[in-house]
Write a protein that holds these residues in place. Structure first.
Motif, PDB file in Angstrom:
ATOM      1  N   LEU A 175       0.808  -1.134   0.005  1.00 48.77           N
ATOM      2  CA  LEU A 175      -0.027   0.017   0.110  1.00 48.77           C
ATOM      3  C   LEU A 175       0.885   1.145  -0.114  1.00 48.77           C
ATOM      4  N   ARG A 176       1.985   1.134   0.866  1.00 50.11           N
ATOM      5  CA  ARG A 176       2.852   2.318   1.017  1.00 50.11           C
ATOM      6  C   ARG A 176       3.321   2.563  -0.531  1.00 50.11           C
ATOM      7  N   LYS A 177       3.894   1.695  -1.264  1.00 50.39           N
ATOM      8  CA  LYS A 177       4.634   1.702  -2.525  1.00 50.39           C
ATOM      9  C   LYS A 177       3.620   2.076  -3.592  1.00 50.39           C
ATOM     10  N   PHE A 178       2.495   1.454  -3.648  1.00 46.35           N
ATOM     11  CA  PHE A 178       1.598   1.639  -4.877  1.00 46.35           C
ATOM     12  C   PHE A 178       0.325   2.257  -4.834  1.00 46.35           C
ATOM     13  N   TRP A 179      -0.078   2.723  -3.706  1.00 43.06           N
ATOM     14  CA  TRP A 179      -1.282   3.408  -3.509  1.00 43.06           C
ATOM     15  C   TRP A 179      -0.819   4.887  -3.342  1.00 43.06           C
ATOM     16  N   ALA A 180      -1.466   5.902  -4.049  1.00 41.14           N
ATOM     17  CA  ALA A 180      -1.508   7.183  -3.797  1.00 41.14           C
ATOM     18  C   ALA A 180      -1.822   7.521  -2.423  1.00 41.14           C
ATOM     19  N   PRO A 181      -1.087   8.720  -1.829  1.00 40.71           N
ATOM     20  CA  PRO A 181      -1.452   9.264  -0.527  1.00 40.71           C
ATOM     21  C   PRO A 181      -2.937   9.480  -0.262  1.00 40.71           C
ATOM     22  N   HIS A 182      -3.580   9.653  -0.912  1.00 41.68           N
ATOM     23  CA  HIS A 182      -5.057  10.024  -0.868  1.00 41.68           C
ATOM     24  C   HIS A 182      -5.851   8.913  -0.718  1.00 41.68           C
ATOM     25  N   MET A 183      -5.635   7.791  -1.302  1.00 41.35           N
ATOM     26  CA  MET A 183      -6.027   6.632  -1.354  1.00 41.35           C
ATOM     27  C   MET A 183      -5.735   5.893   0.098  1.00 41.35           C
ATOM     28  N   ARG A 184      -4.332   6.035   0.372  1.00 42.78           N
ATOM     29  CA  ARG A 184      -4.129   5.409   1.977  1.00 42.78           C
ATOM     30  C   ARG A 184      -4.593   6.323   2.993  1.00 42.78           C
ATOM     31  N   GLU A 185      -4.889   7.421   2.616  1.00 45.54           N
ATOM     32  CA  GLU A 185      -5.543   8.404   4.097  1.00 45.54           C
ATOM     33  C   GLU A 185      -7.043   7.934   3.965  1.00 45.54           C
ATOM     34  N   THR A 186      -7.703   7.632   2.997  1.00 49.60           N
ATOM     35  CA  THR A 186      -8.839   7.386   2.962  1.00 49.60           C
ATOM     36  C   THR A 186      -8.999   6.097   3.605  1.00 49.60           C
ATOM     37  N   ILE A 187      -8.436   4.966   3.294  1.00 47.89           N
ATOM     38  CA  ILE A 187      -8.479   3.839   4.010  1.00 47.89           C
ATOM     39  C   ILE A 187      -8.122   3.698   5.287  1.00 47.89           C
ATOM     40  N   CYS A 188      -7.270   4.593   5.775  1.00 47.05           N
ATOM     41  CA  CYS A 188      -6.832   4.865   7.155  1.00 47.05           C
ATOM     42  C   CYS A 188      -8.009   5.423   7.954  1.00 47.05           C
ATOM     43  N   GLU A 189      -8.524   6.592   7.391  1.00 42.16           N
ATOM     44  CA  GLU A 189      -9.771   7.060   7.846  1.00 42.16           C
ATOM     45  C   GLU A 189     -11.038   6.075   7.897  1.00 42.16           C
ATOM     46  N   HIS A 190     -11.210   5.203   7.229  1.00 41.53           N
ATOM     47  CA  HIS A 190     -12.191   4.159   7.225  1.00 41.53           C
ATOM     48  C   HIS A 190     -11.880   3.270   8.427  1.00 41.53           C
ATOM     49  N   VAL A 191     -10.513   2.700   8.322  1.00 40.15           N
ATOM     50  CA  VAL A 191     -10.362   1.774   9.612  1.00 40.15           C
ATOM     51  C   VAL A 191     -10.521   2.492  11.089  1.00 40.15           C
ATOM     52  N   LEU A 235       0.291   1.252   8.721  1.00 45.38           N
ATOM     53  CA  LEU A 235       0.375   2.382   7.960  1.00 45.38           C
ATOM     54  C   LEU A 235       0.036   3.537   8.805  1.00 45.38           C
ATOM     55  N   ASP A 236      -1.068   3.708   9.494  1.00 46.26           N
ATOM     56  CA  ASP A 236      -1.559   4.679  10.200  1.00 46.26           C
ATOM     57  C   ASP A 236      -0.548   5.038  11.455  1.00 46.26           C
ATOM     58  N   ALA A 237      -0.236   3.932  11.994  1.00 40.91           N
ATOM     59  CA  ALA A 237       0.818   4.102  13.232  1.00 40.91           C
ATOM     60  C   ALA A 237       1.934   4.774  12.671  1.00 40.91           C
ATOM     61  N   GLU A 238       2.497   4.421  11.516  1.00 38.58           N
ATOM     62  CA  GLU A 238       3.852   4.763  10.808  1.00 38.58           C
ATOM     63  C   GLU A 238       3.791   6.303  10.447  1.00 38.58           C
ATOM     64  N   LYS A 239       2.443   6.757  10.107  1.00 35.59           N
ATOM     65  CA  LYS A 239       1.985   8.333   9.635  1.00 35.59           C
ATOM     66  C   LYS A 239       2.193   8.837  11.021  1.00 35.59           C
ATOM     67  N   LYS A 240       1.383   8.511  11.896  1.00 35.98           N
ATOM     68  CA  LYS A 240       1.369   9.248  13.198  1.00 35.98           C
ATOM     69  C   LYS A 240       2.647   9.291  14.032  1.00 35.98           C
TER      70      LYS A 240
END
Length: 66
Positions: free
Chosen positions: A24-40, A58-63
């Motif tokens: 997900l980190r390599k192949f998903w755009a940042p907005h896609m990662r943020e959207t799925i993090c928000e969903h979770v 992913l969310d923990a890494e971002k934080k």
């Protein structure tokens, strides 16, 4: 799509969530990662456990990077 990716990495058993998070980190755009993090963060309805675990990584890494 996340559940399909999770099924692929789930077949690997060891390190599946970490592998999916890396994908997900390599192949998903940042907005896609943020959207799925928000969903979770709001329960992750419809996602398989492996996908939820990967997104939480992913969310923990971002934080941690903030």
């Amino acid at each position: 799509m996340a559940n399909q990716i999770g099924a692929f990495f789930g077949a690997q058993k060891i390190g599946a969530a970490a592998g999916m998070a890396e994908h997900l980190r390599k192949f998903w755009a940042p907005h896609m990662r943020e959207t799925i993090c928000e969903h979770v963060r709001h329960g992750g309805v419809g996602l398989e456990p492996i996908a939820i675990e990967a997104v939480k990584i992913l969310d923990a890494e971002k934080k941690g990077a903030a």
